[in-house]
Motif scaffolding. Structure first.
Motif, PDB file in Angstrom:
ATOM      1  N   SER B 102       0.808  -1.213   0.000  1.00  0.00           N
ATOM      2  CA  SER B 102       0.000   0.000   0.000  1.00  0.00           C
ATOM      3  C   SER B 102       0.843   1.266   0.000  1.00  0.00           C
ATOM      4  N   THR B 103       2.111   1.149   0.365  1.00  0.00           N
ATOM      5  CA  THR B 103       2.945   2.356   0.369  1.00  0.00           C
ATOM      6  C   THR B 103       4.019   2.320  -0.725  1.00  0.00           C
ATOM      7  N   MET B 104       3.893   1.354  -1.620  1.00  0.00           N
ATOM      8  CA  MET B 104       4.908   1.226  -2.667  1.00  0.00           C
ATOM      9  C   MET B 104       4.757   2.285  -3.745  1.00  0.00           C
ATOM     10  N   SER B 105       5.890   2.662  -4.286  1.00  0.00           N
ATOM     11  CA  SER B 105       5.841   3.591  -5.418  1.00  0.00           C
ATOM     12  C   SER B 105       5.419   2.811  -6.661  1.00  0.00           C
ATOM     13  N   GLU B 106       4.924   3.511  -7.619  1.00  0.00           N
ATOM     14  CA  GLU B 106       4.492   2.880  -8.861  1.00  0.00           C
ATOM     15  C   GLU B 106       5.648   2.089  -9.492  1.00  0.00           C
ATOM     16  N   ALA B 107       6.850   2.675  -9.434  1.00  0.00           N
ATOM     17  CA  ALA B 107       8.002   2.012 -10.051  1.00  0.00           C
ATOM     18  C   ALA B 107       8.317   0.696  -9.330  1.00  0.00           C
ATOM     19  N   ASP B 108       8.357   0.759  -7.988  1.00  0.00           N
ATOM     20  CA  ASP B 108       8.657  -0.454  -7.221  1.00  0.00           C
ATOM     21  C   ASP B 108       7.600  -1.523  -7.436  1.00  0.00           C
ATOM     22  N   PRO B 126      -7.284 -23.219  -6.359  1.00  0.00           N
ATOM     23  CA  PRO B 126      -8.397 -22.275  -6.214  1.00  0.00           C
ATOM     24  C   PRO B 126      -8.096 -21.134  -5.237  1.00  0.00           C
ATOM     25  N   PHE B 127      -7.578 -21.487  -4.056  1.00  0.00           N
ATOM     26  CA  PHE B 127      -7.426 -20.434  -3.050  1.00  0.00           C
ATOM     27  C   PHE B 127      -6.303 -19.455  -3.393  1.00  0.00           C
ATOM     28  N   THR B 128      -5.304 -19.945  -4.140  1.00  0.00           N
ATOM     29  CA  THR B 128      -4.232 -19.047  -4.561  1.00  0.00           C
ATOM     30  C   THR B 128      -4.776 -18.036  -5.567  1.00  0.00           C
ATOM     31  N   ASN B 129      -5.665 -18.487  -6.436  1.00  0.00           N
ATOM     32  CA  ASN B 129      -6.326 -17.565  -7.361  1.00  0.00           C
ATOM     33  C   ASN B 129      -7.195 -16.553  -6.622  1.00  0.00           C
ATOM     34  N   LEU B 130      -7.877 -17.056  -5.616  1.00  0.00           N
ATOM     35  CA  LEU B 130      -8.743 -16.167  -4.841  1.00  0.00           C
ATOM     36  C   LEU B 130      -7.903 -15.064  -4.189  1.00  0.00           C
ATOM     37  N   ASN B 131      -6.747 -15.468  -3.681  1.00  0.00           N
ATOM     38  CA  ASN B 131      -5.841 -14.489  -3.082  1.00  0.00           C
ATOM     39  C   ASN B 131      -5.372 -13.480  -4.132  1.00  0.00           C
ATOM     40  N   ALA B 132      -4.971 -13.994  -5.294  1.00  0.00           N
ATOM     41  CA  ALA B 132      -4.465 -13.097  -6.345  1.00  0.00           C
ATOM     42  C   ALA B 132      -5.540 -12.112  -6.793  1.00  0.00           C
ATOM     43  N   ALA B 133      -6.773 -12.545  -6.736  1.00  0.00           N
ATOM     44  CA  ALA B 133      -7.868 -11.673  -7.159  1.00  0.00           C
ATOM     45  C   ALA B 133      -8.191 -10.626  -6.100  1.00  0.00           C
ATOM     46  N   LEU B 134      -8.057 -11.011  -4.835  1.00  0.00           N
ATOM     47  CA  LEU B 134      -8.613 -10.161  -3.772  1.00  0.00           C
ATOM     48  C   LEU B 134      -7.611  -9.559  -2.798  1.00  0.00           C
ATOM     49  N   PHE B 135      -6.320  -9.883  -2.915  1.00  0.00           N
ATOM     50  CA  PHE B 135      -5.400  -9.383  -1.879  1.00  0.00           C
ATOM     51  C   PHE B 135      -5.439  -7.860  -1.826  1.00  0.00           C
ATOM     52  N   SER B 136      -5.448  -7.359  -0.624  1.00  0.00           N
ATOM     53  CA  SER B 136      -5.572  -5.908  -0.483  1.00  0.00           C
ATOM     54  C   SER B 136      -4.250  -5.292  -0.063  1.00  0.00           C
ATOM     55  N   ASP B 137      -3.499  -6.021   0.720  1.00  0.00           N
ATOM     56  CA  ASP B 137      -2.212  -5.470   1.122  1.00  0.00           C
ATOM     57  C   ASP B 137      -1.270  -6.624   1.395  1.00  0.00           C
ATOM     58  N   GLY B 138      -0.011  -6.323   1.430  1.00  0.00           N
ATOM     59  CA  GLY B 138       0.968  -7.372   1.646  1.00  0.00           C
ATOM     60  C   GLY B 138       2.342  -6.771   1.777  1.00  0.00           C
ATOM     61  N   ARG B 171      -0.534 -11.278   1.236  1.00  0.00           N
ATOM     62  CA  ARG B 171       0.366 -11.689   0.173  1.00  0.00           C
ATOM     63  C   ARG B 171       1.769 -11.182   0.492  1.00  0.00           C
ATOM     64  N   ILE B 172       2.723 -12.094   0.428  1.00  0.00           N
ATOM     65  CA  ILE B 172       4.088 -11.737   0.785  1.00  0.00           C
ATOM     66  C   ILE B 172       5.019 -12.200  -0.329  1.00  0.00           C
ATOM     67  N   LEU B 173       5.867 -11.303  -0.754  1.00  0.00           N
ATOM     68  CA  LEU B 173       6.846 -11.650  -1.787  1.00  0.00           C
ATOM     69  C   LEU B 173       8.241 -11.358  -1.249  1.00  0.00           C
ATOM     70  N   ILE B 174       9.075 -12.369  -1.276  1.00  0.00           N
ATOM     71  CA  ILE B 174      10.439 -12.193  -0.789  1.00  0.00           C
ATOM     72  C   ILE B 174      11.398 -12.541  -1.921  1.00  0.00           C
ATOM     73  N   VAL B 175      12.266 -11.616  -2.232  1.00  0.00           N
ATOM     74  CA  VAL B 175      13.274 -11.867  -3.255  1.00  0.00           C
ATOM     75  C   VAL B 175      14.638 -11.814  -2.584  1.00  0.00           C
TER      76      VAL B 175
END
Lengths: 249, 424
Positions: B102-108, B126-138, B171-175
């Protein structure tokens, strides 16, 4: 003086099989009694019933400890009252360190007696001192209870527990079995150090050799679920010479 | 609440995911992957995200478990929303980039494109799709190349809604960039609240020579539903270590898909599920050996009491080119009642011929000889059992390599399961 332990006409069975068929025995404070007998005579059954193990049905007779009916009392309450069983086959408990286990037991008993519990540092001091007295390697204190211990180390660990818990009535079930001569000497010395006028012992053994080191006040021969002969320590020597067939079934 | 990241590509990805979910529908027990887990209650619960769900204070005990100075950063989400006052972010000069979506810049936010445009593996769930469709923050985390983080990253999802139908889709993404080393802890926490539904998706990309240790503690409210999916992708000579501790939830499912994509990658999947009462604890893991010379080691343990039910399904795929694979899978269960139940199923799909694969499952009960031994030394029967239950699970805690997290997880497991005799 009333006996510390009084066994009266004790009969017990496992399933349908009668094992004990009328045991009578009195043990007074400070006395060491040896119970000898052939395999299957009921020695371990007697030890287990006194410690409160499940799986035995007492069909007749009574056991009094400190004047109280012992049989309905739970194993942990017996431990609090000062009864200790040194196991013939000490149980391995992976995942529980020896020190943690003994501290939990020691403090559980103290708490029940209304005494202050010992903190980790004081307990460590106590257990290290006791380990030295039974010549036990300190490394075994931080290992899981009996896991991967040799036969001798397991038996030494039993004696260590006895030394820490300082029971009033100790039952040593075949403590000599599986020990080589050095281990037998060390374990025996550990037992002898604990002999005192306030502590009684029931030493259960198949062979006479333990009794060379731990000299009993009385020797009883258990055969067919009954005590068939009692005497002084010289009885053990006589048995060794003549064999169990001499005392009959 | 409008996210700053609602760019056209994201909206498109959301639409695609939603369409896929609508095609797939909620899974039923007719599907092999859902044979033992019935999600009708989730389907019928009417759970939905609510951007107006009220923020609440972080309970003091929970706050104290995650002292800000013990962690590289602490991100707190309450009822699905990022709580800035409860969080602390790394400094701008840190090799660690962490930010809530929610605080990310457009570029990031462009980096999200590749995670929200999900892979085939994710597309069939199914539930992973549901998350991808509806996640609000992460959370997006990036550990810079060759950076070694001294402290763990803490991500905390606290859910305690006032209304009974809240759905949270974290939703959490770790690189982890090449050669970096990091430790991440995700905690899902809820207590004494209305029923809710957490549907979490975590994706971890472990690049060449990087190491990531990931700890997930699932201690949701006892009336909550929890589906937690983890997708890890590893490159050459990387190492990934996962620990899952499932304590809470009425129905909880832990899904892991771990891909060893290049030579020399190593992963360890450890899991502990502690079910009591009527809890349903499901674990579905897939380890996909794609690259040659990779190793995986998996150990899941369960303790089930009351009428609880556990499920372990461990799939290992060894692709044709994945020669010299070394895979070990074990599942051990301790049943504390006659009505507790576990279904355990290894699933090995081996298409290469020069591999080592071992698997084994055990189901046992408490040993009466051990109980008697402890009691004969003065420990009350219940204390003796408590010690033995802890002995069974303690190695799962010991496997955590981060000392800080090992101590933290031990205190959580002791407080939430052992000391309060929840295991009974």
């Amino acid at each position: 003086m009333a006996p510390l332990l009084e066994i009266k006409n004790l009969h017990a069975k496992i399933g349908d099989q009668a094992i004990l068929q009328g045991i009578n025995l009195n043990v007074h404070s400070g006395e060491v009694h040896a119970i000898m007998g052939p395999n299957g005579s009921g020695k371990s059954t007697l030890a287990n019933i006194l410690a409160g193990r499940d799986g035995y049905e007492v069909t007749e007779g009574e056991v009094f400890y400190q004047g109280k009916n012992l049989l309905p009392i739970s194993p942990e309450d017996r431990a609090v009252a000062g009864i200790f069983l040194s196991f013939q086959y000490p149980v391995e408990i992976p995942g529980v360190s020896n020190t943690y286990f003994l501290k939990a037991a020691y403090n559980a008993i103290r708490k029940r007696k209304g005494q202050e519990e010992l903190d980790a540092i004081d307990f460590l001091r106590l257990i290290k001192e006791k380990a030295k007295s039974v010549e036990m390697d300190e490394a075994l204190l931080s290992r899981s209870v009996n896991e991967g211990f040799s036969g001798g180390q397991k038996k030494r660990n039993e004696i260590l527990q006895m030394a820490v818990l300082e029971p009033i009535f100790a039952i040593l079930d075949e403590t000599d079995s599986g020990l080589d001569i050095d281990a037998l000497r060390i374990v025996s010395e550990g037992i002898n150090v604990l002999r005192s006028p306030e502590r009684s012992m029931l030493v259960i053994t198949h062979y006479q050799r333990l009794l060379d080191y731990v000299q009993p006040d009385f020797v009883h021969v258990l055969s067919g679920g009954r005590i068939t002969k009692s005497g002084g320590k010289e009885l053990a020597l006589e048995l060794e010479e003549k064999g169990y067939s001499w005392v009959g079934k | 609440m409008e996210l700053s990241i609602e760019s056209p590509w994201l909206q498109k990805n959301r639409r695609t995911a939603l369409e896929r979910f609508e095609t797939l529908g909620y899974p039923t027990e007719k599907l092999e992957d859902w044979r033992f887990t019935n999600v009708d209650q989730i389907k019928e619960g009417g759970f939905k995200p609510n951007p107006l769900a009220r923020m609440i204070a972080v309970p003091k005990t929970l706050d104290a478990m995650f002292p800000v100075n013990a962690f590289a950063c602490r991100l707190v989400f309450i009822n699905g929303r990022y709580s800035s006052p409860d969080s602390s972010l790394p400094s701008a000069t840190s090799p660690l980039t962490v930010c809530p979506f929610s605080t990310m810049s457009e570029a990031d936010s462009r980096c999200l494109e590749r995670t929200t445009d999900i892979s085939n593996v994710q597309a069939e769930r199914p539930f992973t799709n549901l998350n991808a469709a509806l996640f609000s923050d992460g959370v997006f985390c990036r550990i810079a190349p060759h950076a070694i983080l001294q402290k763990p990253i803490a991500i905390l999802y606290l859910t305690h809604p006032a209304l009974p139908d809240l759905a949270v889709h974290p939703r959490i993404l770790i690189v982890a960039e090449p050669g970096s080393q990091s430790v991440v802890m995700e905690t899902f926490w809820g207590d004494g609240s209305q029923p809710y539904f957490t549907n979490a998706v975590t994706e971890i990309i472990v690049n060449e020579n990087a190491f990531v240790e990931h700890v997930r503690v699932q201690n949701e409210d006892k009336s909550a539903f929890h589906i937690g999916a983890l997708f890890s992708t590893q490159k050459g000579n990387s190492r990934f270590l996962s620990h899952v501790f499932a304590l809470g939830g009425k129905l909880a499912r832990n899904e892991i898909y771990s891909a060893l994509n290049a030579q020399g990658a190593v992963c360890g999947l450890n899991g502990l599920y502690l079910g009591t009462g009527r809890q349903h604890m499901d674990n579905h893991t897939t380890i996909d050996h794609v690259g040659a010379h990779c190793a995986s080691n998996e150990l899941y343990k369960g303790v089930l009491s009351g009428n609880a039910r556990g499920v372990f399904n461990g799939r290992i795929i060894v692709r044709p080119q994945a020669q010299k694979t070394d895979a070990v899978q074990r599942n051990k269960n301790l049943l504390l009642s006659n009505t507790a139940l576990v279904n355990t199923k290894p699933e090995l799909k081996i298409y290469a011929d020069d591999v080592k694969c071992k698997h084994g499952a055990t189901i046992g009960r408490m040993d009466p000889d051990q109980i008697f031994y402890l009691r004969s030394r003065g420990l009350a029967a219940e204390d003796a059992k408590s010690i033995l239950v802890y002995a069974f699970i303690s190695d799962m805690i010991e496997k955590i390599e981060s000392i800080e997290l090992k101590n933290l997880v031990e205190s959580i497991v002791r407080a939430s399961y052992i000391d309060n005799r929840k295991w009974q």
